[in-house]
Write a protein that holds these residues in place. Structure first.
Motif, PDB file in Angstrom:
ATOM      1  N   ARG A 296      -5.844  13.796  -6.216  1.00 33.10           N
ATOM      2  CA  ARG A 296      -7.132  13.201  -5.875  1.00 33.10           C
ATOM      3  C   ARG A 296      -6.832  12.101  -4.853  1.00 33.10           C
ATOM      4  O   ARG A 296      -6.021  11.214  -5.114  1.00 33.10           O
ATOM      5  CB  ARG A 296      -7.794  12.592  -7.117  1.00 33.10           C
ATOM      6  N   GLN A 297      -7.473  12.191  -3.703  1.00 29.97           N
ATOM      7  CA  GLN A 297      -7.187  11.249  -2.622  1.00 29.97           C
ATOM      8  C   GLN A 297      -8.318  10.232  -2.491  1.00 29.97           C
ATOM      9  O   GLN A 297      -9.482  10.615  -2.325  1.00 29.97           O
ATOM     10  CB  GLN A 297      -6.994  12.016  -1.310  1.00 29.97           C
ATOM     11  N   THR A 298      -7.974   8.976  -2.597  1.00 27.09           N
ATOM     12  CA  THR A 298      -8.955   7.895  -2.516  1.00 27.09           C
ATOM     13  C   THR A 298      -8.671   7.035  -1.295  1.00 27.09           C
ATOM     14  O   THR A 298      -7.551   6.540  -1.120  1.00 27.09           O
ATOM     15  CB  THR A 298      -8.892   7.014  -3.784  1.00 27.09           C
ATOM     16  N   MET A 299      -9.688   6.879  -0.454  1.00 29.51           N
ATOM     17  CA  MET A 299      -9.548   6.019   0.729  1.00 29.51           C
ATOM     18  C   MET A 299      -9.597   4.548   0.316  1.00 29.51           C
ATOM     19  O   MET A 299     -10.591   4.103  -0.264  1.00 29.51           O
ATOM     20  CB  MET A 299     -10.679   6.296   1.721  1.00 29.51           C
ATOM     21  N   ARG A 300      -8.552   3.809   0.618  1.00 29.12           N
ATOM     22  CA  ARG A 300      -8.550   2.369   0.347  1.00 29.12           C
ATOM     23  C   ARG A 300      -9.040   1.644   1.600  1.00 29.12           C
ATOM     24  O   ARG A 300      -8.296   0.927   2.256  1.00 29.12           O
ATOM     25  CB  ARG A 300      -7.150   1.919  -0.060  1.00 29.12           C
ATOM     26  N   ASP A 301     -10.343   1.863   1.924  1.00 28.78           N
ATOM     27  CA  ASP A 301     -10.879   1.279   3.149  1.00 28.78           C
ATOM     28  C   ASP A 301     -11.183  -0.217   3.011  1.00 28.78           C
ATOM     29  O   ASP A 301     -11.709  -0.840   3.933  1.00 28.78           O
ATOM     30  CB  ASP A 301     -12.111   2.041   3.648  1.00 28.78           C
ATOM     31  N   ASP A 302     -10.866  -0.785   1.849  1.00 22.82           N
ATOM     32  CA  ASP A 302     -10.973  -2.228   1.670  1.00 22.82           C
ATOM     33  C   ASP A 302      -9.691  -2.935   2.127  1.00 22.82           C
ATOM     34  O   ASP A 302      -9.628  -4.162   2.183  1.00 22.82           O
ATOM     35  CB  ASP A 302     -11.241  -2.564   0.203  1.00 22.82           C
ATOM     36  N   ILE A 303      -8.674  -2.142   2.461  1.00 16.74           N
ATOM     37  CA  ILE A 303      -7.376  -2.683   2.872  1.00 16.74           C
ATOM     38  C   ILE A 303      -7.255  -2.614   4.392  1.00 16.74           C
ATOM     39  O   ILE A 303      -7.500  -1.574   4.997  1.00 16.74           O
ATOM     40  CB  ILE A 303      -6.219  -1.884   2.223  1.00 16.74           C
ATOM     41  N   VAL A 304      -6.840  -3.723   5.002  1.00 19.90           N
ATOM     42  CA  VAL A 304      -6.661  -3.771   6.462  1.00 19.90           C
ATOM     43  C   VAL A 304      -5.194  -3.602   6.828  1.00 19.90           C
ATOM     44  O   VAL A 304      -4.833  -2.775   7.650  1.00 19.90           O
ATOM     45  CB  VAL A 304      -7.210  -5.097   7.046  1.00 19.90           C
ATOM     46  N   ASP A 305      -4.326  -4.399   6.198  1.00 26.69           N
ATOM     47  CA  ASP A 305      -2.885  -4.347   6.459  1.00 26.69           C
ATOM     48  C   ASP A 305      -2.182  -3.904   5.186  1.00 26.69           C
ATOM     49  O   ASP A 305      -1.908  -4.710   4.294  1.00 26.69           O
ATOM     50  CB  ASP A 305      -2.388  -5.728   6.910  1.00 26.69           C
ATOM     51  N   ALA A 306      -1.891  -2.606   5.080  1.00 30.80           N
ATOM     52  CA  ALA A 306      -1.364  -2.030   3.843  1.00 30.80           C
ATOM     53  C   ALA A 306      -0.052  -2.674   3.368  1.00 30.80           C
ATOM     54  O   ALA A 306       0.059  -3.047   2.193  1.00 30.80           O
ATOM     55  CB  ALA A 306      -1.194  -0.518   4.004  1.00 30.80           C
ATOM     56  N   PRO A 307       0.971  -2.830   4.233  1.00 33.47           N
ATOM     57  CA  PRO A 307       2.238  -3.404   3.743  1.00 33.47           C
ATOM     58  C   PRO A 307       2.094  -4.814   3.175  1.00 33.47           C
ATOM     59  O   PRO A 307       2.808  -5.191   2.247  1.00 33.47           O
ATOM     60  CB  PRO A 307       3.140  -3.397   4.984  1.00 33.47           C
ATOM     61  N   LYS A 308       1.168  -5.603   3.729  1.00 36.78           N
ATOM     62  CA  LYS A 308       1.005  -6.985   3.272  1.00 36.78           C
ATOM     63  C   LYS A 308       0.088  -7.093   2.057  1.00 36.78           C
ATOM     64  O   LYS A 308       0.314  -7.921   1.170  1.00 36.78           O
ATOM     65  CB  LYS A 308       0.456  -7.854   4.414  1.00 36.78           C
ATOM     66  N   GLU A 309      -0.948  -6.259   2.016  1.00 38.45           N
ATOM     67  CA  GLU A 309      -1.953  -6.388   0.957  1.00 38.45           C
ATOM     68  C   GLU A 309      -1.618  -5.570  -0.289  1.00 38.45           C
ATOM     69  O   GLU A 309      -1.963  -5.974  -1.402  1.00 38.45           O
ATOM     70  CB  GLU A 309      -3.327  -5.967   1.492  1.00 38.45           C
TER      71      GLU A 309
END
Length: 281
Positions: free
Chosen positions: A159-172
């Motif tokens: 199940r693939q969920t878009m984490r569109d609340d995240i801007v910078d994945a490595p930092k957040e």
């Protein structure tokens, strides 16, 4: 030509110590990612060894210290016209980039695995574009879930969920999910992802490629896909073609990503919407 070869040689990443890799990432039943990282390090080592030896021989051949073979001459010609040399292409990951961009990409990939190596465990979020064989990565994540809950892997799907609340994945994204994996680094052609409406939308004018938000891939048992979602094919490169390996995997196609949409999926099919792990530049 000698200056070009020297500059590449100076910036070439060091191969990974595979003996220490084996100690830091032992083969464990409950952690398939250890096997994935060791295989990836070995693949990149083969490329780095090939590049180091060929550059060394090419610089010697230019000075007349050894014979200029056909392979070394082809290497020099490729560097002169900014193309990937054939002998490196055979060892390296699939890519359509010119040599200058390709080399920077290889450095970035090696830095990602160096970070993984230094961490001594799987990172909380993965740069999927930097993985040589992403199909093995997704299989490894699925195996971890199946072994954790003692489930049959054949009954599982993502199940693939878009984490569109995240801007910078490595930092957040500093903590891994309880199940599944976080990934980032995917591009889209033909449309874009609307982070406010949480669905597919038409591309903006003069915008050929867009970045996809980070994704959470979570294995689910006996999952029933939503028939209204668009099954977006994801490829390694923008050529959208590949050959079938003996393992049953394609050299280019990776998997389908299911995306929410409020229009009929025929619109996106006709638009040729697809996702990619790497672009041409």
């Amino acid at each position: 030509m000698d200056e070009t070869a020297a500059s590449v040689q100076e910036r070439l990443p060091k191969p990974y110590p595979l003996d220490i890799c084996e100690i830091k990432f032992p083969t464990l039943y409950e952690e398939s990612m250890n096997t994935v990282v060791k295989q990836e390090c070995l693949r990149y080592n083969k490329l780095l060894w090939c590049m180091a030896s060929s550059l060394k021989d090419f610089r010697k051949a230019i000075k007349g210290l050894i014979v200029m073979t056909g392979e070394l001459e082809a290497l020099g010609k490729s560097m002169f016209v900014n193309e990937q040399p054939e002998m490196w292409v055979k060892k390296g990951p699939l890519s359509l980039k010119p040599l200058s961009s390709w080399f920077l990409d290889i450095i970035a990939r090696c830095e990602f695995f160096q970070m993984w190596y230094d961490l001594g465990k799987a990172p909380p979020v993965f740069w999927i574009s930097g993985i040589f064989f992403p199909q093995a990565f997704f299989t490894g994540a699925m195996q971890n879930f199946a072994r954790k809950y003692n489930e049959e892997i054949d009954l599982l799907s993502y199940r693939q969920t878009m984490r569109d609340d995240i801007v910078d994945a490595p930092k957040e994204l500093t903590k891994a999910p309880d199940d599944g994996v976080y990934i980032y680094g995917i591009f889209m052609e033909g449309c874009r992802w609307d982070c406010r409406q949480h669905k597919l939308a038409d591309s903006k004018p003069k915008e050929l490629f867009t970045d996809l938000p980070p994704l959470w891939f979570c294995p689910i048992k006996n999952r029933v896909p939503d028939a209204l979602d668009y099954r977006c094919p994801c490829y390694k490169v923008v050529s959208r073609k590949g050959t079938l390996l003996t393992t049953g995997h394609s050299t280019n196609f990776v998997l389908y990503i299911e995306m929410k949409t409020d229009v009929v999926v025929d619109k996106w099919i006709k638009a040729g919407v697809a996702a990619f792990l790497a672009l041409k530049f």
